[in-house]
Design a protein around this motif. Structure first.
Motif, short mmCIF file in Angstrom:
data_model
loop_
_atom_site.label_atom_id
_atom_site.label_comp_id
_atom_site.label_asym_id
_atom_site.label_seq_id
_atom_site.Cartn_x
_atom_site.Cartn_y
_atom_site.Cartn_z
N SER A 181 19.41 -20.61 -15.05
CA SER A 181 17.96 -20.47 -15.18
C SER A 181 17.35 -21.31 -14.06
O SER A 181 17.74 -22.47 -13.88
N ASP A 241 18.39 -6.39 -9.03
CA ASP A 241 17.15 -7.17 -9.06
C ASP A 241 15.97 -6.24 -8.91
O ASP A 241 15.99 -5.32 -8.09
N LEU A 285 13.43 -17.49 -13.79
CA LEU A 285 14.29 -16.31 -13.81
C LEU A 285 15.70 -16.72 -14.22
O LEU A 285 16.10 -17.87 -14.02
N LYS A 286 16.43 -15.75 -14.77
CA LYS A 286 17.82 -15.97 -15.14
C LYS A 286 18.71 -15.20 -14.18
O LYS A 286 18.47 -14.02 -13.91
N PHE A 287 19.74 -15.87 -13.68
CA PHE A 287 20.70 -15.29 -12.75
C PHE A 287 22.04 -15.20 -13.47
O PHE A 287 22.66 -16.23 -13.76
N GLN A 331 19.41 -20.18 -0.23
CA GLN A 331 18.12 -19.59 -0.57
C GLN A 331 16.99 -20.51 -0.15
O GLN A 331 16.01 -20.07 0.45
N LEU A 369 25.75 -10.03 -9.63
CA LEU A 369 24.58 -10.84 -9.95
C LEU A 369 23.51 -9.92 -10.49
O LEU A 369 23.17 -8.93 -9.86
N LYS A 370 22.99 -10.29 -11.66
CA LYS A 370 21.85 -9.58 -12.24
C LYS A 370 20.75 -10.60 -12.47
O LYS A 370 20.97 -11.64 -13.08
N VAL A 371 19.56 -10.30 -11.94
CA VAL A 371 18.41 -11.20 -12.07
C VAL A 371 17.48 -10.64 -13.15
O VAL A 371 17.08 -9.47 -13.08
N THR A 372 17.14 -11.49 -14.14
CA THR A 372 16.26 -11.07 -15.24
C THR A 372 15.21 -12.15 -15.49
O THR A 372 15.35 -13.28 -15.03
N GLU A 373 14.19 -11.77 -16.26
CA GLU A 373 13.16 -12.75 -16.66
C GLU A 373 13.56 -13.42 -17.95
O GLU A 373 14.35 -12.95 -18.69
N MET A 381 14.37 -21.83 -5.02
CA MET A 381 14.99 -21.93 -6.34
C MET A 381 15.15 -23.39 -6.73
O MET A 381 15.62 -24.20 -5.93
#
Length: 105
Positions: free
Chosen positions: A73, A34, A87-89, A14, A101-105, A60
């Motif tokens: 994180s 995402d 962000l949380k992965f 990345q 993979l789910k990307v969240t705040e 990142m």
């Protein structure tokens, strides 16, 4: 911070904006969620991250890793409103590849 090899590789690719190498961190049938969208399979994942790299130039910086839950994180910095952001992965890993993979705040 002790990250699984595939997550360390994901962060490195990345930060180098290497979309092809990034996609190689994923299983053939992997799924990424995402920004409200789902991307399935290496080809879609590579297209998604390539567009994201061009649009946001995001890097990142890992700040925490929950080994039990497989949640990274990371401080994400780039050319997007509100940068930087944490962000949380949320990863599911099997056989050394990212399955989900789910990307969240």
């Amino acid at each position: 911070m002790n990250l699984p090899n595939v997550i360390s590789e994901l962060v490195k690719t990345q930060n180098n904006f290497d979309s092809a190498a990034y996609a190689q961190c994923f299983a053939e049938t992997a799924v990424v969620f995402d920004e409200g969208k789902t991307h399935t399979g290496k080809k879609e994942i590579e297209q998604w991250i390539d567009k994201s790299n061009k649009d946001y130039k995001a890097t990142m910086e890992p700040v925490d890793y929950d080994e039990k839950e497989n949640i990274l994180s990371a401080k994400i910095s780039g050319t997007f409103p509100g940068s930087p952001i944490i962000l949380k992965f949320h990863f599911e890993i099997a056989d050394g590849k990212i399955q989900h993979l789910k990307v969240t705040e």
